[in-house]
Design an enzyme around this catalytic site. Structure first.
Site, PDB file in Angstrom:
ATOM      1  N   ASP A 184       2.876  -6.166  -7.506  1.00  0.00           N
ATOM      2  CA  ASP A 184       2.498  -5.228  -6.442  1.00  0.00           C
ATOM      3  C   ASP A 184       2.912  -3.812  -6.833  1.00  0.00           C
ATOM      4  O   ASP A 184       3.862  -3.630  -7.605  1.00  0.00           O
ATOM      5  CB  ASP A 184       3.254  -5.546  -5.141  1.00  0.00           C
TER       6      ASP A 184
HETATM    7  N1  URA Z   1       5.629 -11.672  -5.423  1.00  0.00           N
HETATM    8  C1  URA Z   1       5.429 -10.590  -4.654  1.00  0.00           C
HETATM    9  O1  URA Z   1       5.554 -10.658  -3.454  1.00  0.00           O
HETATM   10  N2  URA Z   1       5.073  -9.442  -5.268  1.00  0.00           N
HETATM   11  C2  URA Z   1       4.946  -9.312  -6.592  1.00  0.00           C
HETATM   12  O2  URA Z   1       4.648  -8.223  -7.081  1.00  0.00           O
HETATM   13  C3  URA Z   1       5.167 -10.443  -7.373  1.00  0.00           C
HETATM   14  C4  URA Z   1       5.501 -11.612  -6.765  1.00  0.00           C
END
Ligand code: URA
Length: 224
Positions: A77
């Site tokens: 993310d």
């Molecule tokens: N889980 C999440 O919530 N975000 C990420 O970026 C990777 C795994």
């Protein structure tokens, strides 16, 4: 590119892979490799997709001096930091990302509130999310600070669903305030500061491939 520290400006310049030290963008690479595998320590604020019309910054900016079309192996993310692999080897990317061969990923999350044993057990067993149950996770409480009311927890999962760690923690009542991926298989971020990258060695690439290759169950010689 440099060979033994000398900048190569001529097309077709030669180097001996057994003797010469070849570097690209100041980082040593394994000679003879047309396939490139990059380990990036992604800062928050960077989108991990190649193209995103709405993104302010993408991880591509952090590796653009490599000058080769690379694409991210999996996603983080925009508000997650940490270990990402990028490559121009499509077969490798597919192998690593295939949902049924997923490699262990280790995350460190900071969440609001004190995570109790019940929540840790629920995460370990697997959580019912709106897109189905998660596989059991390995979970370890690192610390809790009463001053900030923040718990720090390590989670090891092998799935790669959208915002999975955030959703798992939210499902047990804890909002993530900080999330970082610190390991992928055997790889970690040692020696790679945030925003920087290094090339993977052949050995590391082979190891990742091995981790991602489904184990064939040996036939019982006595079985018919
Ligand atoms: N889980 C999440 O919530 N975000 C990420 O970026 C990777 C795994």
């Amino acid at each position: 590119m440099t060979v033994n520290g000398e900048l190569i400006t001529q097309l077709g310049a030669k180097a001996d892979p057994d003797r010469d030290e070849i570097s690209l963008d100041g980082k040593p690479i394994e000679p003879g490799q047309d396939k490139l595998y990059v380990l990036l320590n992604k800062p928050t604020g960077y989108t991990s997709t190649r193209f995103d019309r709405f993104a302010k910054n993408t991880v591509m900016e952090l590796v653009d001096t490599i000058g080769t079309y690379l694409y991210p192996v999996g996603r983080l993310d925009v508000d997650t930091s940490g270990l990402m692999v990028l490559t121009n080897d499509g077969d490798f990317a597919q192998l690593i990302m295939h949902p049924s061969h997923q490699i262990e990923k280790t995350y460190v999350a900071e969440v609001h509130g004190k995570i109790n044993a019940e929540a840790l057990n629920a995460l370990e067993r697997g959580i019912e999310l709106d897109d189905g149950p998660t596989a059991p996770a390995k979970v370890h409480l690192i610390s809790y600070s009463p001053e900030t009311d923040i718990s720090k927890v390590e989670l090891i999962i092998h799935e790669g669903r959208k915002r999975q760690v955030r959703r798992m923690l939210a499902a047990v009542g804890h909002r993530v305030v900080k999330l970082a991926r610190v390991r992928l298989g055997d790889l970690d971020l040692k020696g790679v500061p945030e925003g920087q990258y290094r090339f993977l060695t052949q050995k590391e690439v082979s190891r990742l491939k091995k981790l991602a290759t489904p184990k064939t169950t040996k036939k019982d010689p006595g079985a018919r």
